[in-house]
Design an enzyme around this catalytic site. Sequence first.
Site, short mmCIF file in Angstrom:
data_model
loop_
_atom_site.label_atom_id
_atom_site.label_comp_id
_atom_site.label_asym_id
_atom_site.label_seq_id
_atom_site.Cartn_x
_atom_site.Cartn_y
_atom_site.Cartn_z
CG ASP A 50 -1.92 1.18 1.16
OD1 ASP A 50 -2.34 1.57 0.05
OD2 ASP A 50 -2.27 1.72 2.22
CB SER A 51 0.33 4.68 -1.19
OG SER A 51 -0.97 4.87 -0.66
CB CYS B 100 -3.05 0.78 -2.65
SG CYS B 100 -3.01 2.54 -3.06
CD GLU C 239 -1.75 8.17 5.82
OE1 GLU C 239 -0.82 8.98 5.74
OE2 GLU C 239 -1.76 7.06 5.26
CB CYS D 241 -10.03 4.90 0.22
SG CYS D 241 -8.47 5.40 0.99
CG HIS E 242 -6.19 5.52 4.57
ND1 HIS E 242 -5.51 5.02 3.49
CD2 HIS E 242 -5.26 6.10 5.36
CE1 HIS E 242 -4.22 5.28 3.61
NE2 HIS E 242 -4.03 5.94 4.74
#
Length: 276
Positions: free
Chosen positions: A11-12, A74, A159, A193, A195
């Site tokens: 993942d990024s 991702c 994040e 996504c 996240h």
Amino acid sequence: MPAKQPIGVFDSGYGGLTVFRSILNELSGYDYIYFGDNARAPYGNRSFQSIHQYTWECVQWLFKQGCPLVILACNTASAKALRTIQQRDLASVDPAKRVLGVIRPTAEVIGNYTKTGEIGVLGTKGTVQSESYLKEIEHFFPEIKVYQQACPLWVPLVENGEHNKPGADYFVQLYLDQILAQSPNIDTLLLACTHYPLMQEKIKAHLPQNINVVGQGDIIAKSLVDYLQRHPEIEQKLTKGNTQQFYTTTDDTADFDHHASSFFGEAVKSAYVSMK
């Protein structure tokens, strides 16, 4: 060839850890390497060329660690890099290796969640602009209407650990209002996504009870189980030492470990990798 042949999960940043957690729940016992390109994150607003370059560099690093199979956990990388990697890049390195994404397996089943036949996709700017979900869902469910909404501030909120605080409510409601304004018949929202699952309960709290909120972790994990059953030539290469290793491109591994534990659900100890 390295003694271990783990499954690589890329993942990024941190979001892929939610997918990794679900994969471990379904496929425990295998060896795994998780690789987060945190130094160059987020990918969502980067160009197609940059996303492909960064993703391919990280995939090749995972190949060098012995991974015969890499999962792009991702959405942005899956949308903007996967096709080129599968159709062009693998042939130049090792056609026997495999790289899989998260968009197609999600598109294969998302139509089963809606009763009205109308779905909203919430994702990064890069994922939305690629229109990958529009194309893939149409392939499997041509009768379903799909609407998209970019949510560029959600990843920074997650994040920075602000996603569950009252200050995030405005930005959650903002994007939900925008997607639901596109059609009153949307009854399913896909969190496109990795996240976003950390915000899932807050998102639900801002929605009518009749709207489904669907994350990708369990979908991807079940799809991987099916893939390995259908491809024994890949499954038989994978070693089963029940190990998990974590790597990141940020040199602040302590910070990575702190944030990563929130996504993964348990303590994480990572090592630094330089991509220079």
